[in-house]
Design a protein around this motif. Sequence first.
Motif, PDB file in Angstrom:
ATOM      1  N   GLY A 271       0.815  -1.174  -0.100  1.00 45.25           N
ATOM      2  CA  GLY A 271      -0.157   0.125  -0.132  1.00 45.25           C
ATOM      3  C   GLY A 271       0.803   1.388   0.126  1.00 45.25           C
ATOM      4  N   LEU A 272       2.100   1.170   0.430  1.00 42.46           N
ATOM      5  CA  LEU A 272       3.076   2.461   0.390  1.00 42.46           C
ATOM      6  C   LEU A 272       4.080   2.311  -0.574  1.00 42.46           C
ATOM      7  N   ILE A 273       3.836   1.441  -1.660  1.00 42.09           N
ATOM      8  CA  ILE A 273       4.443   1.439  -2.963  1.00 42.09           C
ATOM      9  C   ILE A 273       3.810   1.599  -4.105  1.00 42.09           C
ATOM     10  N   GLU A 274       2.723   0.918  -4.349  1.00 40.69           N
ATOM     11  CA  GLU A 274       1.920   1.641  -5.560  1.00 40.69           C
ATOM     12  C   GLU A 274       0.557   1.332  -5.407  1.00 40.69           C
ATOM     13  N   PHE A 275      -0.078   2.095  -6.197  1.00 42.66           N
ATOM     14  CA  PHE A 275      -1.864   1.856  -5.993  1.00 42.66           C
ATOM     15  C   PHE A 275      -2.368   2.117  -7.333  1.00 42.66           C
ATOM     16  N   VAL A 276      -3.519   1.447  -7.548  1.00 42.01           N
ATOM     17  CA  VAL A 276      -4.214   1.609  -8.513  1.00 42.01           C
ATOM     18  C   VAL A 276      -5.823   1.848  -8.074  1.00 42.01           C
ATOM     19  N   ASP A 277      -6.478   3.055  -8.462  1.00 40.99           N
ATOM     20  CA  ASP A 277      -7.589   3.264  -8.195  1.00 40.99           C
ATOM     21  C   ASP A 277      -8.746   2.467  -8.704  1.00 40.99           C
ATOM     22  N   PRO A 278      -9.678   1.609  -7.872  1.00 40.64           N
ATOM     23  CA  PRO A 278     -10.492   0.887  -8.467  1.00 40.64           C
ATOM     24  C   PRO A 278     -11.668   1.767  -8.978  1.00 40.64           C
ATOM     25  N   GLN A 279     -11.620   3.022  -8.717  1.00 39.19           N
ATOM     26  CA  GLN A 279     -12.665   3.657  -9.136  1.00 39.19           C
ATOM     27  C   GLN A 279     -12.458   4.617 -10.250  1.00 39.19           C
ATOM     28  N   ASN A 280     -11.180   4.396 -10.770  1.00 39.86           N
ATOM     29  CA  ASN A 280     -10.673   5.341 -11.991  1.00 39.86           C
ATOM     30  C   ASN A 280     -10.518   4.322 -13.043  1.00 39.86           C
ATOM     31  N   PRO A 281     -11.575   4.261 -14.161  1.00 40.76           N
ATOM     32  CA  PRO A 281     -11.703   3.589 -15.298  1.00 40.76           C
ATOM     33  C   PRO A 281     -10.310   3.548 -16.164  1.00 40.76           C
ATOM     34  N   VAL A 282      -9.681   4.648 -16.451  1.00 39.79           N
ATOM     35  CA  VAL A 282      -8.467   4.796 -17.094  1.00 39.79           C
ATOM     36  C   VAL A 282      -7.421   4.160 -16.379  1.00 39.79           C
ATOM     37  N   GLN A 283      -7.122   4.149 -15.244  1.00 44.09           N
ATOM     38  CA  GLN A 283      -6.076   3.715 -14.589  1.00 44.09           C
ATOM     39  C   GLN A 283      -6.101   2.092 -14.380  1.00 44.09           C
ATOM     40  N   MET A 284      -7.769   1.695 -14.201  1.00 43.89           N
ATOM     41  CA  MET A 284      -7.916   0.157 -14.296  1.00 43.89           C
ATOM     42  C   MET A 284      -7.463  -0.411 -15.558  1.00 43.89           C
ATOM     43  N   THR A 285      -7.514   0.273 -16.464  1.00 40.39           N
ATOM     44  CA  THR A 285      -7.220  -0.167 -17.823  1.00 40.39           C
ATOM     45  C   THR A 285      -6.006  -0.074 -18.648  1.00 40.39           C
ATOM     46  N   VAL A 286      -5.612   1.170 -19.057  1.00 40.08           N
ATOM     47  CA  VAL A 286      -4.633   1.557 -19.595  1.00 40.08           C
ATOM     48  C   VAL A 286      -3.577   2.589 -18.744  1.00 40.08           C
ATOM     49  N   GLY A 287      -3.982   2.823 -17.876  1.00 40.63           N
ATOM     50  CA  GLY A 287      -3.338   3.793 -16.976  1.00 40.63           C
ATOM     51  C   GLY A 287      -2.086   2.794 -16.267  1.00 40.63           C
ATOM     52  N   LYS A 288      -1.353   3.867 -15.461  1.00 44.68           N
ATOM     53  CA  LYS A 288      -0.046   3.290 -14.896  1.00 44.68           C
ATOM     54  C   LYS A 288      -0.373   3.364 -13.394  1.00 44.68           C
ATOM     55  N   PRO A 289      -0.077   2.147 -12.596  1.00 44.47           N
ATOM     56  CA  PRO A 289      -0.311   2.622 -11.013  1.00 44.47           C
ATOM     57  C   PRO A 289       0.489   3.745 -10.548  1.00 44.47           C
ATOM     58  N   THR A 290       0.214   4.381  -9.525  1.00 44.74           N
ATOM     59  CA  THR A 290       0.590   5.537  -8.698  1.00 44.74           C
ATOM     60  C   THR A 290       1.591   5.035  -7.943  1.00 44.74           C
TER      61      THR A 290
END
Length: 772
Positions: free
Chosen positions: A264-283
């Motif tokens: 959780g303190l390394i990288e995160f993908v927002d499950p409510q963000n369709p772009v990040q869930m599909t083609v985006g990169k993790p934060t």
Amino acid sequence: MRKPSPRTRQHDAETQDPDTPFYDAPTGGWGSVNSLRRNFAEAAPQGDVFEVLARHNKPGGVMCSSCAWAKPATPHTAEFCENGAKSVMWELDRRRADPDFFAAHTLAELRGWPDHDLEKAGRITEPMRYDAESDAYRPVDWDTAFEEIGAELSKLAPKEAVFYSSGHAGLETSYLYALFARAMGHQNLPQSSNMCHETTSVNLKNTIGTPVGTCTLEDFDHCDAIFFFGQNTGSNSPRFLHTLKAAVKRGCKIVTFNPLRERGLIEFVDPQNPVQMTVGKPTRISDHYYQLRPGGDVAVLAGLMKCVLAAEEAAPGTVLDHDFIADHTTGFAELEAALVALSWEEIERQSGLARAMIEEAAGVYLAAEKVIGIYGMGLTQHVNGWLNLGMYCNFLMLRGNIGRLGAGISPVRGHSNVQGQRTVGIGEKSSHMPADKLRTLFDIEPPEEDGMNAVEACEALLEGRMKALISLGGNLVRALPDRARMEEAWPKMRLTVYIATKPNRSHLTPGEVSYLLPCLGRTDEDIQATGRQAISMEDTFSHIYGSVGRAEPASEHLKSETDIVAGIAKATLPENPKLKWDDWVADYGLVRDLIEQTFPDDFAGFNERLFQPGGFYRGNPARERIWKTESGKAQFTTPTTLSALGDSPEGADVMTLVTLRSNDQFNTTIYGYRDRLRGLEGSRMVMLVNRDEMARLGLGEGETISLRCAIEDGVERRVEGLVVTPYDLPEGCVAGYYPELNPLVPLAYHEKNSKTPAYKGTPVQILRSSAA
């Protein structure tokens, strides 16, 4: 204890030991979605679960019974996380632990069940009384239960009774519970915070004059850097990740110190963000991630402060906040002298980190105008937890990072209302509930003698001085240290009363007379004489929220926690026209009026502000740079050691035990056996250790061993049947799950000032099967 070696681990946020289990996906994302799908299929909750979740953590909805993270004024579409959804599904269980269930199973039989299976039996439907002859709980009507409990309590000296509470009950029930205890004549009000954040309540108050953190959610919109010590956001407060993602996106830097690499303190993908869930990169969350040795926080903070002093020496008058230090603090000269005298060699030895790593982290701090310090139980559950917090405050105060927007110290509470219960009077000291107000409002004479916290109550139990326990929620026997001794002593009490929604391990250790009283859950609709009732709670940022349950209760026989507390109080206390228990049960708004009258500075306009979006802030003097300490100023703390660990035996075979909670767990509630975010699955009876230590100690992967507490006090403490599992950990330590490893922690091995058990730093020895 084996002395730290000079070797250090060169880790950053992308470095992972590939030869040990780990989770290689981001926190959140499809992993979280799929976990909820599996959990929904296994939990089989009531059909109204979707209605509850749609309103979760929103005004007029249910406030999460999992963590205490803030509920934003403008919520997300789904304002719940994986853990919050699990808690809702677990509470809205279709299964029923009804009288037929208890008739079919003796307590002796149920003691052989895993914790997970006990709670999976379902919601308790009727009040039950223990029958010793059949070793089973049998139905009893509410009036009889209250009458008998009251009669038992009335026979005791008040100080022989203990009223425990978990962090679940709302402010209204908590206030009445605290009032009941004091009207009875005692202040024995231990709480779940005694096992986790009591270090904060006691020591932060000594240092900056407040028992809680100084930040609000707004600060995260303005900070330039966030430092994390000993807090696992991904498993314990996942909604925090949305806040961190937003902070990172605008340029905030995050630095993490933790013995384990928590996803959780390394990288995160927002499950409510369709772009990040599909083609985006993790934060990417942490810019720098350092795996320090357990107990090494004091040394790290000392090193960071040496870097700040060196920067000030190189550019006098430009680094330290001299005005803040002069006007608002005391003790700086003593701290400075102590830091100058410390050697980098010793700091490296105690922390397990190289000087260059600490200097790198200090560079982030020095470049930031506004810094927030986050911490969790990795700092509080140590013998020298007081020093951890003192050093953390020192670090922030050097540059004035307490008491201004975008800066402050911020513990992240793990239970939804654990902080609020203390605010409205649950606590063992007279200062927790003002005696003058109690005299005026209720015509009672409250006790002057301090009561007992959790450790002190356990000591009283072992000595035969504790005769009765009322447990408002929780699973106290399972949560305590020294569990084998506790389970042996528990049945010697005359009376035990458990107020609960589901069966758990504590219910299987009845006193001579014992009752199991089923209550409404937070999701359940609570209808009283004046209609549907709301309850309230406080988050980790001192904001207050109303909560309204709307799900169909599991049984027509359930009572609310408020009703149960009032029923026992009426049956116990002498008649007093100012103790209007029936009126308070009929209308919880009247209880909120009492809270406002008792604590007017915190709860002005309580009922009017109950559903204010984002909650209403009860304030914090330290945030305004008003220091309610003995000196009237914030206190710098001079270090007396560089380790948060206590004194313990030395030896090459002595390791430091860190207890953990899994991704499929909330406190003592075990939802399942997947610790997804650590790459672990299956049995919880594991001992994690790195491969270098396995080789040094001659351990084989998959070998079954026992752990023994290395503290010699005349009590043998062991946990057997643990499987050796390689894991990316610092040298000199092992890790395993809470509460399974609680029996290894002595009752007397606790934080110096608050008596919080040292679950994050207990010395242990590994016993091979031939020696076990």
